[in-house]
Design a protein around this motif. Sequence first.
Motif, PDB file in Angstrom:
ATOM      1  N   LYS A  60     -11.192  -5.048  -8.292  1.00 54.02           N
ATOM      2  CA  LYS A  60     -12.486  -5.503  -7.760  1.00 54.02           C
ATOM      3  C   LYS A  60     -12.706  -4.980  -6.345  1.00 54.02           C
ATOM      4  CE  LYS A  60     -15.068  -9.800  -7.190  1.00 54.02           C
ATOM      5  NZ  LYS A  60     -14.950 -11.255  -7.101  1.00 54.02           N
ATOM      6  N   ASN A  61     -11.600  -4.781  -5.625  1.00 54.24           N
ATOM      7  CA  ASN A  61     -11.694  -4.249  -4.262  1.00 54.24           C
ATOM      8  C   ASN A  61     -11.747  -2.733  -4.241  1.00 54.24           C
ATOM      9  OD1 ASN A  61     -11.666  -6.789  -3.095  1.00 54.24           O
ATOM     10  ND2 ASN A  61      -9.428  -6.879  -3.075  1.00 54.24           N
ATOM     11  N   ASN A  62     -12.002  -2.151  -5.407  1.00 53.85           N
ATOM     12  CA  ASN A  62     -12.160  -0.699  -5.528  1.00 53.85           C
ATOM     13  C   ASN A  62     -10.945   0.086  -5.055  1.00 53.85           C
ATOM     14  OD1 ASN A  62     -14.815  -0.705  -6.636  1.00 53.85           O
ATOM     15  ND2 ASN A  62     -15.557  -1.327  -4.606  1.00 53.85           N
ATOM     16  N   LYS A  63      -9.772  -0.466  -5.376  1.00 53.21           N
ATOM     17  CA  LYS A  63      -8.544   0.229  -4.997  1.00 53.21           C
ATOM     18  C   LYS A  63      -7.907   0.859  -6.235  1.00 53.21           C
ATOM     19  CE  LYS A  63      -6.966  -0.003  -1.397  1.00 53.21           C
ATOM     20  NZ  LYS A  63      -6.341  -0.883  -0.407  1.00 53.21           N
ATOM     21  N   GLN A  93      -4.675 -11.203 -10.875  1.00 54.60           N
ATOM     22  CA  GLN A  93      -4.281 -10.403  -9.710  1.00 54.60           C
ATOM     23  C   GLN A  93      -4.535  -8.914  -9.935  1.00 54.60           C
ATOM     24  OE1 GLN A  93      -0.681 -11.696  -7.612  1.00 54.60           O
ATOM     25  NE2 GLN A  93      -0.673 -13.511  -8.903  1.00 54.60           N
ATOM     26  N   SER A 118      -2.917   0.785  -4.152  1.00 50.87           N
ATOM     27  CA  SER A 118      -2.310  -0.532  -4.032  1.00 50.87           C
ATOM     28  C   SER A 118      -1.249  -0.633  -5.122  1.00 50.87           C
ATOM     29  CB  SER A 118      -3.350  -1.638  -4.257  1.00 50.87           C
ATOM     30  OG  SER A 118      -4.261  -1.664  -3.185  1.00 50.87           O
ATOM     31  N   LYS A 164     -14.826   1.741 -13.436  1.00 58.44           N
ATOM     32  CA  LYS A 164     -15.190   1.996 -12.037  1.00 58.44           C
ATOM     33  C   LYS A 164     -14.680   3.354 -11.553  1.00 58.44           C
ATOM     34  CE  LYS A 164     -15.384  -1.739  -9.386  1.00 58.44           C
ATOM     35  NZ  LYS A 164     -14.960  -2.911  -8.576  1.00 58.44           N
ATOM     36  N   ASP A 185      -3.144   6.055  -0.863  1.00 56.54           N
ATOM     37  CA  ASP A 185      -4.405   5.347  -1.136  1.00 56.54           C
ATOM     38  C   ASP A 185      -4.306   4.462  -2.385  1.00 56.54           C
ATOM     39  OD1 ASP A 185      -4.084   7.608  -2.597  1.00 56.54           O
ATOM     40  OD2 ASP A 185      -6.177   8.256  -2.500  1.00 56.54           O
ATOM     41  N   GLU A 243       0.848  -1.196   0.000  1.00 61.34           N
ATOM     42  CA  GLU A 243       0.000   0.000   0.000  1.00 61.34           C
ATOM     43  C   GLU A 243       0.882   1.244   0.000  1.00 61.34           C
ATOM     44  OE1 GLU A 243      -3.299  -0.358  -0.381  1.00 61.34           O
ATOM     45  OE2 GLU A 243      -2.925  -2.512  -0.392  1.00 61.34           O
ATOM     46  N   SER A 256      -8.232  -8.488  -9.470  1.00 62.06           N
ATOM     47  CA  SER A 256      -8.590  -8.690  -8.068  1.00 62.06           C
ATOM     48  C   SER A 256      -8.436  -7.395  -7.268  1.00 62.06           C
ATOM     49  CB  SER A 256      -7.710  -9.801  -7.492  1.00 62.06           C
ATOM     50  OG  SER A 256      -7.877  -9.886  -6.118  1.00 62.06           O
ATOM     51  N   VAL A 257      -7.363  -6.669  -7.513  1.00 65.19           N
ATOM     52  CA  VAL A 257      -7.157  -5.396  -6.802  1.00 65.19           C
ATOM     53  C   VAL A 257      -8.254  -4.408  -7.194  1.00 65.19           C
ATOM     54  CG1 VAL A 257      -5.619  -3.421  -6.493  1.00 65.19           C
ATOM     55  CG2 VAL A 257      -4.656  -5.735  -6.624  1.00 65.19           C
TER      56      VAL A 257
END
Lengths: 107, 146
Positions: free
Chosen positions: A37-40, A31, A12, A70, A10, A7, A34-35
Amino acid sequence: MKYPVTEHNDYSVLQLSGEIDLNESPNARKQILSVIKNNKKLLVDLSAVEYIDSSGVASLVEGFQSARAKQLEFALLGVSSSAMQVLQLARLDSVFTIYDSLDDVNS
Amino acid sequence: MIRLERLHLLSRADRLQPLRQFVRELAVQQGCCDENLDCMVMAINEACMNVMQHAYHGKDDGEIVIEFWKDDTELLIRIYDFADQVNLDTIKSRDLEDVRPGGLGVHIIHQVMDKVEYKNNTDSVGNVLEMRKQLNKPVKCDLPEK
């Protein structure tokens, strides 16, 4: 291979490494998504990527488009010279936001 | 031209890394300059990947044969597959302004090689890709500088 995620403020930061070819790009793609998808917000660090082919580049493009859908930031970090060659050939070096280092990200 | 090597590999993605290593070593042995070496590795990888994805549709037991030929100045690489013959008119670079995943392989191959020609095999099964590259091209190479 599980790539490390750290991190930074803010963001990733996903550190890809080695050779991202047809054999490895499905894993990298998974991968990256996946990041997102976590709204990062995502920085994909390519400094340790020794080789990337068009399937690896396609994973980056898919991540870029998924993040944009997104309204999340997606950028590349420390792009290695061999990876930059491929991005330039694909004329994607002007599509992606590219930072030389983490110091440049919030400056 | 003399034939340097003839390789057989299965249409499996895990065969690409050893193939790249082989191409790199062969090109160095033949006196290829660093810049053209990167071009050849990239083009052969993309071409075999296209065969795996588009000719064999991901089937991992398809056969790919790669021949390396050389004369005084250039390397000729022939890549054979034994899948259904493709309509050669459908093999083309896509519009790069349309940013989307996939479809970059043909563009990259044309950018980094001197001459590229797709053919159908004469015996009605399979396809052949011929690519040529000068060993030490003194003029412009399309590979961006590292």
